[in-house]
Write an enzyme that holds these catalytic residues in place. Structure first.
Site, mmCIF file in Angstrom:
data_model
loop_
_atom_site.group_PDB
_atom_site.id
_atom_site.type_symbol
_atom_site.label_atom_id
_atom_site.label_comp_id
_atom_site.label_asym_id
_atom_site.label_seq_id
_atom_site.Cartn_x
_atom_site.Cartn_y
_atom_site.Cartn_z
ATOM 1 N N CYS C 423 0.808 -1.210 0.000
ATOM 2 C CA CYS C 423 0.000 0.000 0.000
ATOM 3 C C CYS C 423 0.843 1.262 0.000
ATOM 4 O O CYS C 423 0.492 2.250 -0.653
ATOM 5 C CB CYS C 423 -0.967 -0.004 1.165
ATOM 6 S SG CYS C 423 -0.162 -0.167 2.753
ATOM 7 N N HIS C 467 -2.044 0.761 7.080
ATOM 8 C CA HIS C 467 -2.378 1.050 5.695
ATOM 9 C C HIS C 467 -1.910 2.460 5.367
ATOM 10 O O HIS C 467 -1.628 3.257 6.262
ATOM 11 C CB HIS C 467 -3.895 0.925 5.507
ATOM 12 C CG HIS C 467 -4.337 0.884 4.095
ATOM 13 N ND1 HIS C 467 -3.705 0.149 3.130
ATOM 14 C CD2 HIS C 467 -5.391 1.492 3.458
ATOM 15 C CE1 HIS C 467 -4.320 0.288 1.974
ATOM 16 N NE2 HIS C 467 -5.351 1.116 2.138
ATOM 17 N N ASP C 483 -7.828 5.674 -2.556
ATOM 18 C CA ASP C 483 -7.008 4.550 -2.113
ATOM 19 C C ASP C 483 -6.557 3.772 -3.332
ATOM 20 O O ASP C 483 -7.295 2.926 -3.848
ATOM 21 C CB ASP C 483 -7.808 3.653 -1.158
ATOM 22 C CG ASP C 483 -6.928 2.628 -0.492
ATOM 23 O OD1 ASP C 483 -5.749 2.491 -0.897
ATOM 24 O OD2 ASP C 483 -7.407 1.955 0.449
#
Lengths: 316, 321, 674
Positions: C423, C467, C483
Site C-alpha cells: 500500500c 495502511h 485509495d
C-alpha cells in the site's frame, strides 16, 4: 405455677397424695427443718442411705426415729462405741445346747430402719460391718447369708470429725451414703416451739404411722418411673464432667455419685409433685449428695464445694 | 413454688466466657508495618495509574480486615474455668494452673497467657508470657502461669491476659480474666538455729485412749526403753529372741516436738521467726519427728501425717495476716 | 465430650522461625521473582539463588551465618550489600529508573534472606515480597500474570500463616487451607474497594517511570517497506466498541499521521505549522464508538474518518489528524463520534504549496506520465484521478507483502519496472503522480478495516492492518480520499488483509483443516474478548470510567468525598457483619426450642432481669414473678411450655410451634416510675 400433668399411676392410689401428709406429720415433730426432712425422705425414696453429720443434740436421732415412725417401719438404734464388735451389730451364732445346733441370733441390723448413732466412735471393724451390710443388703455369718429386711434404710449419724476420740469414715465408705445432711441449729421460732412444746420423744412414742412398708415400696417404684429427659441428663453429665475437670476440685464425683444424683433428683421431683425431673431438682439434692464426695482444691472452700460446682455449670 | 429453699449462697458469678465485649483487638507492630506497606502500594498505584497495583493494595487491605475477624474468632467463645495453685514457699514462683474450656469452640491456635496487657502499637512486647499453645476443639486444657510469690500469705491470682496473634500476626486479640484463685505462700524456710530437742513421748500418749490397732501402719521395731507402754511390746519377738522390743506405729509417735514462737524470740522480726519455724517443721518432717505447734492462740497436736505438716505450714503462712 | 483436661501442648523450643518457615517464604519469594528472572540478567537471578542457598545451608548447619558470632562474615555481608548496590548502579545507569529500582529490590530481598532470624525479619521479607509482586505489574498487567501474582500473594500470606501455624506448621495442606479461607474472604472486599474506592488521576509526583522501549506501530515517517514490515505483526493497535451501527469494511479507515513532505524516498510530516482547526461540514449518519488504544508512546490517536466530537485532552490538527496532549504511555480509552462523509472548504496557501512539493529532479518518468495524464484530463481533476487509478488497474500491477527491493528512484522503478508493491508504494507513487500533474495531494497513514470479534462484538485492529492511502484536493469538494491500493487489490480494502494471510499462530495441522481452523479462530477470539474486557474494565478503570459506572448504578455524579464515605461505610458494614457472625457462631443455637427460650431470656434481660447461666427455668420464673408480679402469668405459661417440651415428654411439632408463638408474643416492658 407451671402446669403439672398428673402422675400416671397404674394402681390408682396416688402416692403423691401421701407425701404431703408425711411431710406435714414430720414437721410437727421436727420444727422448721422442712428441707432436711424432705432430703431425708428423698434419700429414702431413692433407696439410699443417709448420713447426718451434726453436733449432738440437734435432733439427729429424732429425725431417724421419726422416719421410721411415719413410714410405719421397724426401727432399731445402734449406739456405736469404741469397744463395739461387729457381732454387736450383725448378730452372733450361738450353740444351743437344747437343740444341739448353732443358732444365729440376729443383731440389731435386722430392722427396716437402722439408726447408727455416732458411727465415727466405732472402730473401723465395726464400721465396716455395718457398711458392708448396707451395700450388700445381706449379712454373712459363718458362711450363712441372711437377707436383711426390705425396705432397708440406714441413717447414720456422725459427730464432726474434729471431736476427740473418733474414727472418721474413710472416703470410700462415705461414698456408700447417698446423702449427707446436717440439721443445724433451729431458728428462733423453731427453738421457741421446741422449748414450749411437748417432749419430742414422748411425741414420737405415740406418733401414728402415715403409710406402711407396702406403700413405701410403691412410692419407691414410682420414683423409678419419673421421666428424665436427655436435656436433663446432659446437665447431669456436664456437672459430673466439670467436677472432674475443674481445677477447683481435688476429687470429682464418682459414677456411683452420678447414679445417685439422678435417682435422688427423681425422688425430689416426686416429692415436688412432678412427673419429670427438672434441673432445679438436681440442684436441690446435689449439695447433699456431693458435699461428702467432692473435695475442693482450696480447703477453705470445702463448705461451698457443691455451690462452686453448681455455679460453674450453665444449664444447657 | 414447692421448693422455696434455694441452694444456699447461689450468687451470680462472672461467667468467664470471652465474648465480644471482653475482647480487645489492635494491630501488632507488624500489623502497623503491613498497613503502611499497603498505603505505600496504594500511593504508587495512584501515581502510576497502575490498576493491578491498586488491586494488590486493596487485596492486602482486605486481608488485613479479614485478619481482624479471624484473630478475634480465634479467641471468642473461649471460657476460663478458673485457676488453682499448689502452695509454694515465699521467694518461689507460684504455678497457677489455668483451666480453659473450649468445649463450645473449634480448634484454637497459638494462645498466649500474659500477666500484663499486651502493648499495642509499635512498642516491643515484654517477655513475660507462656509459650504459645494450641487448643483442640471441644477440649478442656490447663496452661500454667508462673507468678512470683515474694512474701508469705495468700497470693491472689493476678488478672491474666490471654492473647493470640493467629493467623497472620498482623492483629492481636486479647482478653482479661481474673480467676478466683489464690495460692498459699508458706514462709520461706530460713534460719540457722538447730532444731530444738524433741521430747520422748510419755505413756500417756494416745489422746484417744485407744490402743493403736487395725488400720495403723506398723512402722518398725525399737529396743524397749523404760516407760514404753507394755501393750506395745512385741511379745512374740520376746518369746523368740529374748529381746525386749516394742512395736512402733506411725500414729503412735514417740518423738514429739513442740514448736512455738517463744523458741525463736531471738530473731529480729516476725517474718524471720516464722521462717525459722517453717524450716524446723520441714526438718522435723524429714527426721520423722511429730511436730506440734503453739502459735498465738492456735494449738496443733503433734502428728506424723504429711497433711499435718501442711496444716502447720499453712498456719505459719496465715499467721497474723 | 468426655475428653479429659490435659496440659496445654506448650512447645519447649523457642518461638523463633525455623527452617520450615524459611522454606515457605523462600518459595513465595522465588515465585514473585520468576517473571522478573526472564527480564533481568541471569547473574542477578543466580546471586539471589546463591544467597537463598546460603541461608538454607545455615539452617542445615552446613554453613555459618553472618551474625555476631562470625564477625568476618558480617563484614562479607556488608561488602556484598555495597557490591550489589554498585553493580546495580553500574549496570542500570542511564537506563530506566524502573529497572534499576526493581533490580535493587531483588538484591535487597536476597540479602534479607541472609538475615532471616526473628519473626520480625520474616515479616519484613514477606512485605518485600508484596512489593516484588507490585513491581511485576510495572511491566505487564495481563490476565495470566495477574492470576499468577494472586498465587504469589497467597503463598506469601501462607508463609505468614505458617509462622503462626503452631502444631500444624508442618502441614502444608492445613496452612494452605487456612490461607485460602482468608484470601477467599478478602477477594470480595478487595473487589468492592477496587470499584468504589475514589480514583485519582495520576501522577501524584514526577513522571511515571514507564517503558521507553520502542513500540511497534506507525511512525511519522514512511519509506517503502516500513508498513509492510508492520503487517508481519499481529500485535493489537487498538480495539473499538461501536455504540450502534458498525461501519462496513470499506468505510473503516482509521486515520493516523498525515505525510506531506517527500525527499523522493521517505515521506515525512512536513513543516505545516498551523494551529487552527479546519472548518469541516459533516454529513450523514454518525458512528458512535469507544476506542481502547494500546500504548504506542506516540501522541497521535486513531479515529474513524472523521471525528466530529472529541475529548478535552485531544485535538484535531489542520490536516485532520487526531492528537493527544501526551504520549500514549498506557492503554487509554476514549469515546468518539465520527461522520464518514464530510467536506472541507478551504486550502491555505501553505497547504497548497506543501501539497505540490516534490524533490527537484526526481522521478522523471513519473513526471512525464503525469504531464501526459494532465493533458488527457484537461483540468478535470476527478477524471485525472480516474485515469491514474485505471492505470494501476490495467497495467500488470500486483499487490504483495514481499515487494522487490527498490534501489534506484523508488517511484519510477516501482511504476515502470517492478510494478509489485504494498500500500505504501501505491499511495506514495499516486501522490507523486498527482503532484506532478499539479494537483495538491498528501499521503495519509493509518489502519484500515480490522477484525470483528463476534465474541465481544467489537473490532480488533492489529498492526497488520496498517495502511497508507492518498488524499487529493479537488477544488470545490475539498480533500478526497483516494485509495490506489483498492484499484489493484480491491479485496484488500473490502475483506482486509486477513484473508490474504495464514491464520495467526497455531499449528499447520490445525490451520489446514477448516473445522479446526474455525475452532482455533474462535478460541483466539474468545481469549481476545476476555483480554479486551480486562483492559477496558480492570486495567482501564479510570476515574472517568468509575464516574460512568456510578451513573449507571444510579448514583449519579457522586462527590468523591461521598464515595470515600460509601467506601468506609462498606468496610464498616463488613466488619460489623463479621463480628455479628462471630457472635452468632459462638452462641449459635440449632435447637428451635432452646433458641426460643434464649430469646425469652433476652427479652427479660432487656428489662433488667438477667438469667444466671446456672439458674433453672423454674427458679428463674419464680424470681421473675417475685420481681414483677405483672409478668408472673405469662412467664409461668412460657416456662411451663418450655419445660414440658424440654424436660417432660411434651415434644411435638405443634407444641414447639406454640411455644415459639408464646415467646414471640411476649414483650415485657420496664415499669414506668410513678
Amino acid at each position: 405455677m407451671p402446669s403439672v400433668t398428673p402422675l400416671n399411676n397404674p394402681r390408682g392410689a396416688d402416692p403423691r397424695a401421701r407425701i404431703g401428709e408425711i411431710i406435714a406429720a414430720g414437721e410437727r415433730v421436727i420444727v422448721g427443718k422442712t428441707h432436711s426432712l424432705k432430703l431425708a425422705l428423698t434419700c429414702l425414696l431413692a433407696g439410699g442411705h443417709l448420713l447426718i453429720e451434726d453436733l449432738p443434740g440437734v435432733g439427729k436421732t429424732t429425725l431417724a426415729h421419726l422416719m421410721a415412725r411415719v413410714l410405719g417401719l421397724s426401727f432399731q438404734r445402734i449406739q456405736f462405741t469404741s469397744d463395739m464388735l461387729p457381732a454387736d451389730v450383725i448378730g452372733v451364732t450361738i450353740y444351743d445346747r437344747d437343740t444341739q445346733q448353732f443358732e444365729f441370733h440376729r443383731g440389731p441390723i435386722f430392722s427396716q430402719v437402722i439408726l447408727g448413732d455416732e458411727i465415727n466412735r466405732a472402730t473401723p471393724r465395726a464400721q465396716s460391718a455395718l457398711l458392708e451390710a448396707m451395700e450388700e443388703r445381706q449379712v454373712t455369718v459363718d458362711g450363712v447369708s441372711h437377707r436383711l429386711p426390705h425396705p432397708f434404710f440406714v441413717i447414720a449419724t456422725q459427730n464432726p470429725t474434729y471431736q476427740i476420740g473418733t474414727f472418721p469414715l474413710p472416703e470410700s465408705q462415705l461414698d456408700r451414703f447417698l446423702m449427707r445432711i446436717s440439721l443445724g441449729y433451729p431458728d428462733r421460732d423453731a427453738e421457741r416451739a421446741l422449748l414450749t412444746g411437748q417432749d419430742r420423744r414422748t411425741l414420737l412414742e405415740n406418733f401414728p404411722a402415715v403409710i406402711g412398708p407396702e406403700e413405701l415400696l410403691e412410692m419407691q417404684q414410682a420414683v423409678g418411673e419419673i421421666h428424665t429427659s436427655s436435656a436433663l441428663l446432659d446437665y447431669v453429665q456436664a456437672l459430673l464432667e466439670f467436677s472432674r475437670t475443674s481445677p477447683e476440685f481435688a476429687t470429682g464425683l464418682s459414677p456411683r455419685a452420678g447414679l445417685g444424683l439422678v435417682q435422688a433428683a427423681r425422688a425430689w421431683a416426686l416429692l415436688s409433685e412432678r412427673d419429670s425431673v427438672m434441673p432445679e431438682d438436681v440442684q436441690r439434692v446435689l449439695p447433699a449428695i456431693a458435699g461428702h464426695r467432692l473435695r475442693a482444691a482450696d480447703e477453705s472452700q470445702q463448705a461451698h464445694a457443691a455451690d462452686l460446682l453448681l455455679q460453674g455449670v450453665p444449664i444447657p | 413454688m414447692n421448693h422455696t429453699l434455694a441452694p444456699s449462697s447461689v450468687l451470680p458469678r462472672a461467667d468467664h466466657a470471652l465474648d465480644r465485649r471482653h475482647i480487645y483487638v489492635l494491630p501488632t507492630r507488624g500489623g502497623f508495618f503491613f498497613a503502611v506497606v499497603c498505603l505505600l502500594v496504594l500511593l504508587g498505584a495512584m501515581n502510576y495509574n497502575n490498576a493491578m497495583a491498586y488491586a494488590v493494595s486493596f487485596l492486602l487491605g482486605a486481608i488485613f480486615v479479614i485478619a481482624i475477624g479471624e484473630t478475634w474468632r480465634n479467641l471468642a467463645g473461649l471460657r476460663c474455668l478458673g485457676a488453682a495453685a499448689d502452695p509454694v514457699f515465699a521467694g518461689q514462683k507460684a504455678r497457677f494452673r489455668v483451666t480453659l474450656d473450649n468445649r463450645a469452640g473449634r480448634e484454637r491456635m497459638q494462645l498466649e497467657l500474659l500477666m500484663s496487657p499486651p502493648r499495642g502499637g509499635l512498642r516491643r512486647q515484654p517477655r513475660q508470657h507462656t509459650q504459645p499453645f494450641d487448643v483442640d476443639g471441644g477440649a478442656i486444657i490447663h496452661a500454667d502461669v508462673m507468678v512470683p510469690a515474694p512474701s508469705r500469705g495468700r497470693l491472689t491470682c493476678p488478672r491474666l491476659c490471654i492473647r493470640t496473634r493467629f493467623p497472620l500476626g498482623l492483629i492481636q486479640a486479647w482478653a482479661y480474666f481474673s480467676p478466683v484463685a489464690d495460692c498459699l505462700v508458706y514462709p520461706a524456710p530460713k534460719g540457722d538455729s538447730t532444731l530444738p530437742e524433741s521430747m520422748q513421748s510419755a505413756s500417756t500418749t494416745a489422746q484417744s485412749g485407744v490402743v493403736q490397732t487395725g488400720n495403723n501402719d506398723f512402722f518398725g521395731l525399737r529396743g524397749y526403753q523404760r516407760g514404753d507402754p507394755l501393750r506395745a511390746v512385741a511379745w512374740k519377738t520376746l518369746a523368740r529372741n529374748d529381746q525386749m522390743v516394742v512395736k512402733r506405729f506411725t500414729d503412735a509417735a514417740d518423738e514429739r516436738l513442740w514448736l512455738s514462737l517463744e523458741q525463736v524470740r531471738a530473731l529480729p522480726d516476725l517474718e524471720a521467726r516464722l521462717s525459722q519455724l517453717a524450716r524446723w517443721v520441714l526438718e522435723a518432717g524429714r527426721h520423722g519427728i511429730a511436730v506440734g505447734m503453739l502459735l498465738g492462740a492456735q494449738r496443733f497436736q503433734p502428728d506424723h501425717d504429711p497433711r499435718h505438716q501442711q496444716v502447720l505450714l499453712r498456719a505459719l503462712a496465715e499467721f497474723k495476716l | 465430650m468426655n475428653a479429659p483436661a490435659r496440659l496445654a501442648n506448650i512447645r519447649t523450643g523457642n518461638n523463633h522461625p525455623r527452617e520450615v518457615h524459611f522454606l515457605w517464604i523462600l518459595g513465595a519469594l522465588a515465585m514473585a521473582l520468576l517473571p522478573h528472572s526472564l527480564r533481568f540478567s541471569p547473574l542477578l537471578v543466580a546471586s539471589f539463588l546463591a544467597l537463598a542457598f546460603w541461608r538454607w545451608a545455615a539452617y542445615r548447619r552446613w554453613l555459618p551465618l553472618p551474625d555476631k558470632q562470625h564477625r568476618r562474615l558480617l563484614l562479607t555481608k556488608t561488602l556484598l550489600v555495597i557490591t550489589a548496590c554498585v553493580a546495580v548502579w553500574v549496570s542500570y545507569r542511564g537506563q530506566s529508573g524502573r529497572d534499576a529500582g526493581v533490580a535493587l529490590l531483588m538484591v535487597l530481598v536476597g540479602l534479607k534472606l541472609l538475615e532471616l532470624t526473628t519473626t520480625r525479619d520474616f515479616f519484613i521479607a514477606t512485605t518485600l515480597g508484596y512489593f516484588l509482586v507490585v513491581t511485576n505489574f510495572l511491566y505487564s498487567q495481563t490476565i495470566p500474570l495477574a492470576a499468577f501474582m494472586l498465587a504469589v500473594i497467597t503463598m506469601l500470606t501462607a508463609s505468614m500463616v505458617a509462622l503462626y501455624g503452631g502444631r500444624h506448621e508442618r502441614e502444608p495442606k492445613w496452612i494452605l487451607r487456612r490461607t485460602f479461607f482468608i484470601i477467599v474472604q478478602a477477594i470480595p472486599l478487595a473487589v468492592l474497594a477496587f470499584v468504589f474506592f475514589p480514583r485519582i488521576e495520576g501522577p501524584l509526583w514526577g513522571r511515571p517511570m514507564l517503558s521507553e522501549e520502542a513500540q511497534t506501530g506507525l511512525s511519522d515517517e514512511m519509506t517503502p517497506g516500513s508498513i509492510s514490515n508492520l503487517t508481519l505483526s499481529d500485535e493489537i493497535a487498538f480495539r473499538v466498541n461501536f455504540n450502534g451501527r458498525i461501519p462496513p469494511a470499506a468505510e473503516r479507515y482509521w486515520r493516523g499521521p498525515v505525510l506531506w513532505h517527500t525527499d523522493g524516498r521517505t515521506w515525512r510530516r512536513g513543516s505545516l505549522r498551523d494551529p487552527t482547526t479546519p472548518q469541516v461540514r459533516f454529513q450523514g449518519e454518525p458512528y458512535r464508538y469507544t476506542i481502547t488504544q494500546e500504548p504506542s508512546n506516540k501522541r497521535w490517536l486513531y479515529a474513524l474518518e472523521l471525528p466530529a466530537q472529541i475529548d478535552d485532552d485531544m485535538y484535531l490538527t489542520r490536516d485532520l489528524q487526531l492528537l493527544g496532549r501526551y504520549r500514549m504511555r498506557r492503554r487509554t480509552s476514549f469515546d468518539l463520534i465520527s461522520y464518514p462523509r464530510f467536506t472541507i472548504a478551504e486550502l491555505t496557501p501553505a497547504e497548497h504549496q506543501l501539497g505540490l512539493q516534490l524533490p527537484e529532479d526526481a522521478h522523471p518518468r513519473a513526471r512525464a506520465l503525469a504531464m501526459q495524464w494532465q493533458a488527457q484530463a484537461g483540468g478535470d481533476i476527478e477524471r485525472l484521478v480516474r485515469i491514474a487509478l485505471s492505470h494501476f488497474n490495467r497495467q500488470p500491477f500486483t499487490y504483495t507483502l514481499a515487494p522487490p527491493l527498490l534501489t534506484e528512484d523508488p517511484v519510477d522503478q516501482f511504476l515502470f519496472e517492478t510494478r509489485a508493491g504494498f500500500c505504501e508504494h501505491y499511495a506514495s507513487s499516486f501522490v507523486v503522480l498527482m503532484r506532478a500533474a499539479g494537483v495538491p495531494a498528501r499521503v495519509v497513514t493509518g489502519y484500515q478495516d480490522g477484525e470483528l470479534n463476534p465474541v465481544g462484538d467489537y473490532l480488533i485492529v492489529r498492526q497488520q492492518d496498517a495502511h497508507a492511502w492518498a488524499e487529493v484536493w479537488i477544488e470545490g469538494r475539498g480533500w478526497r480520499r483516494v485509495d490506489p491500493t483498492a484499484a489493484v487489490a480491491p479485496e484488500r480494502v473490502s475483506d482486509g488483509l486477513e484473508m490474504m494471510m495464514p491464520a495467526r499462530g497455531g499449528l499447520r495441522i490445525i490451520n489446514d483443516n477448516p473445522a479446526t481452523a474455525a475452532l482455533w479462530r474462535r478460541i483466539q477470539q474468545t481469549w481476545d474478548a476476555t483480554n479486551h474486557r480486562w483492559n477496558q474494565w480492570v486495567l482501564g478503570f479510570s476515574p472517568a470510567r468509575q464516574q460512568m459506572l456510578m451513573r449507571e448504578l444510579g448514583l449519579g455524579d457522586i462527590d468523591r468525598s461521598v464515595l470515600a464515605g460509601v467506601m468506609m461505610a462498606a468496610i464498616g458494614a463488613t466488619l460489623l457483619l463479621l463480628s455479628l457472625s462471630i457472635q452468632r457462631s459462638s452462641v449459635r443455637e440449632r435447637d428451635p426450642v432452646r433458641s426460643a427460650y434464649r430469646e425469652f431470656c433476652r427479652r427479660l434481660a432487656r428489662i433488667g432481669i438477667q438469667r444466671v447461666p446456672h439458674e433453672g427455668p423454674l427458679d428463674f420464673a419464680a424470681r421473675v414473678a417475685r420481681l414483677r408480679e405483672d409478668l408472673a402469668a405469662p412467664v409461668a405459661e412460657i416456662t411451663g411450655s418450655y419445660i414440658d417440651i424440654r424436660y417432660a415428654n411434651g415434644n411435638g411439632r405443634d407444641a414447639v410451634a406454640a411455644f415459639r408463638r408464646q415467646v414471640s408474643r411476649f414483650r415485657p416492658r420496664t415499669l414506668a416510675v410513678p
